[in-house]
Design a protein around this motif. Structure first.
Motif, PDB file in Angstrom:
ATOM      1  N   SER A  38       0.859  -1.186   0.000  1.00  0.00           N
ATOM      2  CA  SER A  38       0.000   0.000   0.000  1.00  0.00           C
ATOM      3  C   SER A  38       0.893   1.233   0.000  1.00  0.00           C
ATOM      4  N   ARG A  39       0.275   2.388  -0.160  1.00  0.00           N
ATOM      5  CA  ARG A  39       1.052   3.623  -0.188  1.00  0.00           C
ATOM      6  C   ARG A  39       0.845   4.423   1.101  1.00  0.00           C
ATOM      7  N   ALA A  40       0.329   3.762   2.120  1.00  0.00           N
ATOM      8  CA  ALA A  40       0.048   4.465   3.368  1.00  0.00           C
ATOM      9  C   ALA A  40       1.325   4.788   4.133  1.00  0.00           C
ATOM     10  N   VAL A  41       2.341   3.929   3.999  1.00  0.00           N
ATOM     11  CA  VAL A  41       3.606   4.129   4.722  1.00  0.00           C
ATOM     12  C   VAL A  41       4.644   4.674   3.747  1.00  0.00           C
ATOM     13  N   PRO A  42       5.206   5.854   4.010  1.00  0.00           N
ATOM     14  CA  PRO A  42       6.214   6.409   3.094  1.00  0.00           C
ATOM     15  C   PRO A  42       7.562   5.732   3.258  1.00  0.00           C
ATOM     16  N   GLY A  43       8.439   6.005   2.320  1.00  0.00           N
ATOM     17  CA  GLY A  43       9.793   5.484   2.400  1.00  0.00           C
ATOM     18  C   GLY A  43      10.061   4.295   1.514  1.00  0.00           C
ATOM     19  N   HIS A  44       9.092   3.893   0.709  1.00  0.00           N
ATOM     20  CA  HIS A  44       9.271   2.770  -0.210  1.00  0.00           C
ATOM     21  C   HIS A  44       9.419   3.329  -1.627  1.00  0.00           C
ATOM     22  N   TRP A  45      10.515   2.967  -2.286  1.00  0.00           N
ATOM     23  CA  TRP A  45      10.888   3.565  -3.568  1.00  0.00           C
ATOM     24  C   TRP A  45      10.891   2.522  -4.675  1.00  0.00           C
ATOM     25  N   GLU A  46      10.748   3.013  -5.906  1.00  0.00           N
ATOM     26  CA  GLU A  46      10.892   2.183  -7.100  1.00  0.00           C
ATOM     27  C   GLU A  46      11.946   2.830  -7.990  1.00  0.00           C
ATOM     28  N   GLY A  47      12.750   2.004  -8.663  1.00  0.00           N
ATOM     29  CA  GLY A  47      13.822   2.552  -9.476  1.00  0.00           C
ATOM     30  C   GLY A  47      14.019   1.827 -10.788  1.00  0.00           C
ATOM     31  N   ASP A  48      14.752   2.502 -11.692  1.00  0.00           N
ATOM     32  CA  ASP A  48      15.043   1.923 -13.005  1.00  0.00           C
ATOM     33  C   ASP A  48      16.046   2.831 -13.710  1.00  0.00           C
ATOM     34  N   LEU A  49      16.505   2.365 -14.876  1.00  0.00           N
ATOM     35  CA  LEU A  49      17.353   3.164 -15.745  1.00  0.00           C
ATOM     36  C   LEU A  49      16.577   3.565 -16.994  1.00  0.00           C
ATOM     37  N   VAL A  50      16.811   4.792 -17.457  1.00  0.00           N
ATOM     38  CA  VAL A  50      16.348   5.240 -18.770  1.00  0.00           C
ATOM     39  C   VAL A  50      17.596   5.331 -19.631  1.00  0.00           C
ATOM     40  N   VAL A  51      17.782   4.355 -20.511  1.00  0.00           N
ATOM     41  CA  VAL A  51      19.039   4.223 -21.252  1.00  0.00           C
ATOM     42  C   VAL A  51      18.999   5.074 -22.506  1.00  0.00           C
ATOM     43  N   SER A  96      25.102   5.633 -21.856  1.00  0.00           N
ATOM     44  CA  SER A  96      24.642   6.725 -21.002  1.00  0.00           C
ATOM     45  C   SER A  96      23.199   6.492 -20.593  1.00  0.00           C
ATOM     46  N   CYS A  97      22.814   7.041 -19.436  1.00  0.00           N
ATOM     47  CA  CYS A  97      21.476   6.763 -18.925  1.00  0.00           C
ATOM     48  C   CYS A  97      21.094   7.755 -17.848  1.00  0.00           C
ATOM     49  N   LEU A  98      19.822   7.691 -17.451  1.00  0.00           N
ATOM     50  CA  LEU A  98      19.337   8.358 -16.262  1.00  0.00           C
ATOM     51  C   LEU A  98      18.998   7.297 -15.228  1.00  0.00           C
ATOM     52  N   VAL A  99      19.427   7.504 -14.007  1.00  0.00           N
ATOM     53  CA  VAL A  99      18.997   6.669 -12.886  1.00  0.00           C
ATOM     54  C   VAL A  99      17.805   7.380 -12.257  1.00  0.00           C
ATOM     55  N   THR A 100      16.675   6.686 -12.163  1.00  0.00           N
ATOM     56  CA  THR A 100      15.468   7.324 -11.629  1.00  0.00           C
ATOM     57  C   THR A 100      14.969   6.561 -10.405  1.00  0.00           C
ATOM     58  N   LEU A 101      14.626   7.314  -9.355  1.00  0.00           N
ATOM     59  CA  LEU A 101      14.024   6.774  -8.136  1.00  0.00           C
ATOM     60  C   LEU A 101      12.734   7.547  -7.870  1.00  0.00           C
ATOM     61  N   VAL A 102      11.652   6.831  -7.555  1.00  0.00           N
ATOM     62  CA  VAL A 102      10.361   7.466  -7.284  1.00  0.00           C
ATOM     63  C   VAL A 102       9.811   6.911  -5.976  1.00  0.00           C
ATOM     64  N   GLU A 103       9.457   7.807  -5.062  1.00  0.00           N
ATOM     65  CA  GLU A 103       8.867   7.397  -3.793  1.00  0.00           C
ATOM     66  C   GLU A 103       7.391   7.086  -4.010  1.00  0.00           C
ATOM     67  N   ARG A 104       6.934   5.939  -3.556  1.00  0.00           N
ATOM     68  CA  ARG A 104       5.615   5.441  -3.918  1.00  0.00           C
ATOM     69  C   ARG A 104       4.455   6.282  -3.376  1.00  0.00           C
TER      70      ARG A 104
END
Length: 394
Positions: A231-244, A250-258
């Motif tokens: 669930s998204r009730a508790v903060p601090g959980h992230w999702e990540g990936d590369l945009v190549v 070369s790429c972007l490293v992306t992190l998004v907090e849920r």
């Protein structure tokens, strides 16, 4: 007169009884769609437009109906009697007679029909007509690469009580997609404004993920992630990936907090696993412990050294199932938003860190429907202010 003709009387006889000329009677019959062939007595209403009850509650008055209304008025019938004859409510007949009268007070079918057609085709200025204040605000916000839904909701929030500053997201999409005078294409490039880059709507298809299971995933499967992260009730959980980038390195490293959809993005010239682990640790180094719980990634080889990152930061790292990008859908969606700034084919070696930062800040400043039209930056600021480490910046 028309009723006499429909019942079998000749046009001439019906005209004499009505006190009009034979030529006028023929014109009335022709306007009503009655057949009057030479040598035939009487006529009949055509099948497609019977004078009886309507075939649909949505049907409208036609010229034939108006001719019968005029005939009923000459016979001294009231609105209820005429309505029963033509199959419409008496209120419809009353409104028609009131709106169709000539300046001399007479109701004439042909003139009433002409007036009705004019009313139906009257031009009306669109909500986003050129030169309006609403259009200027919509164009300004779209230029910031906000989605039509974000623009619509932000206008309602920023201009409370002003009905003239309301526009639906569907109206904005239509003004972007349609060509011609008044289209938003006159002022904006649709391919840059819309995240998809499309100039027309089409069905969306997601390609399958060809990657299979990797050995370094063992012990970090998504099924082992704490249930609170689902669930998204508790903060601090992230999702990540590369945009190549187009060069494959070369790429972007992306992190998004849920819970807040807050984005952290960083550029790399290459993405070996050691480099990615180190850069991820740098990106989250300013976060308080309450916002440093888990990171969910796909099974890309760039995360083979995830244990180094976990040891340096205290994050728990978990990997999605093969070919299941929806398991980190927040990050997938955000990477799609980044494509508005860095389209497919971008060489990130030619992109500056300042450009990446600007794109990150703009995305974090966009209002989001899922956040009650707050921006991710506002949502993250609220979490930081409520935490003991609220003075820390990210």
């Amino acid at each position: 007169m028309l009723a006499d003709v429909a019942s079998g009387s000749s046009a001439s006889a019906a005209a004499r009884r009505a006190g009009v000329s034979r030529e006028a009677s023929r014109k009335w019959c022709a306007a009503a769609g009655m057949s009057l062939r030479p040598g035939r007595i009487g006529g009949a209403m055509p099948e497609p437009e019977p004078a009886g009850p309507r075939t649909s509650p949505r049907s409208r008055l036609t010229l034939a109906h108006r001719v019968l209304i005029a005939a009923g008025l000459r016979r001294g019938l009231g609105a209820r009697a005429i309505g029963r004859e033509i199959g419409f409510a008496h209120t419809t007949v009353s409104r028609e007679v009131a709106s169709g009268r000539s300046p001399d007070g007479a109701y004439r079918a042909v003139e009433a029909e002409r007036a009705a057609r004019g009313r139906a085709s009257r031009p009306r200025a669109g909500r986003l007509a050129p030169g309006t204040r609403l259009r200027a605000e919509v164009v300004r916000r779209l230029a910031l690469r906000w989605s039509p839904a974000q623009v619509s909701a932000s206008l309602e929030r920023d201009f409370p009580g002003e009905e003239g500053m309301r526009v639906s997201h569907e109206t904005i999409y239509r003004a972007l997609y349609v060509q011609g005078r008044g289209s938003l294409r006159e002022e904006l490039d649709v391919e840059l404004v819309l995240r998809s880059g499309r100039r027309s709507r089409r069905r969306r298809r997601l390609p399958p993920d060809p990657r299979g299971r990797r050995t370094w995933v063992e012990g970090a499967e998504l099924a082992l992630r704490p249930p609170e992260a689902d669930s998204r009730a508790v903060p601090g959980h992230w999702e990540g990936d590369l945009v190549v980038g187009s060069d494959g390195a070369s790429c972007l490293v992306t992190l998004v907090e849920r819970s807040t959809r807050f984005l952290l993005a960083s550029r790399l010239e290459a993405h070996p696993s050691e480099t990615v682990a180190g850069r991820l640790a740098e990106m989250v180094s300013g976060l308080p412990a309450a916002l440093s719980r888990t990171l969910t990634w796909d099974q890309g080889v760039e995360m083979a050294r995830w244990r180094d990152f976990a040891a340096a930061t205290g994050f728990g790292v978990y990997f999605c199932d093969p070919r299941s990008p929806w398991q980190r859908g927040t990050n997938e969606n955000t990477n799609g938003l980044l494509r508005q700034y860095f389209p497919k084919g971008t060489d990130f070696a030619a992109v500056t860190d300042a450009e990446v930062r600007e794109a990150q800040d703009q995305l974090n400043g966009r209002p989001r429907e899922t956040l009650g039209w707050r921006s991710p930056a506002e949502a993250m600021a609220g979490l930081l202010d409520s935490d003991a480490g609220g003075a820390t910046t990210v």
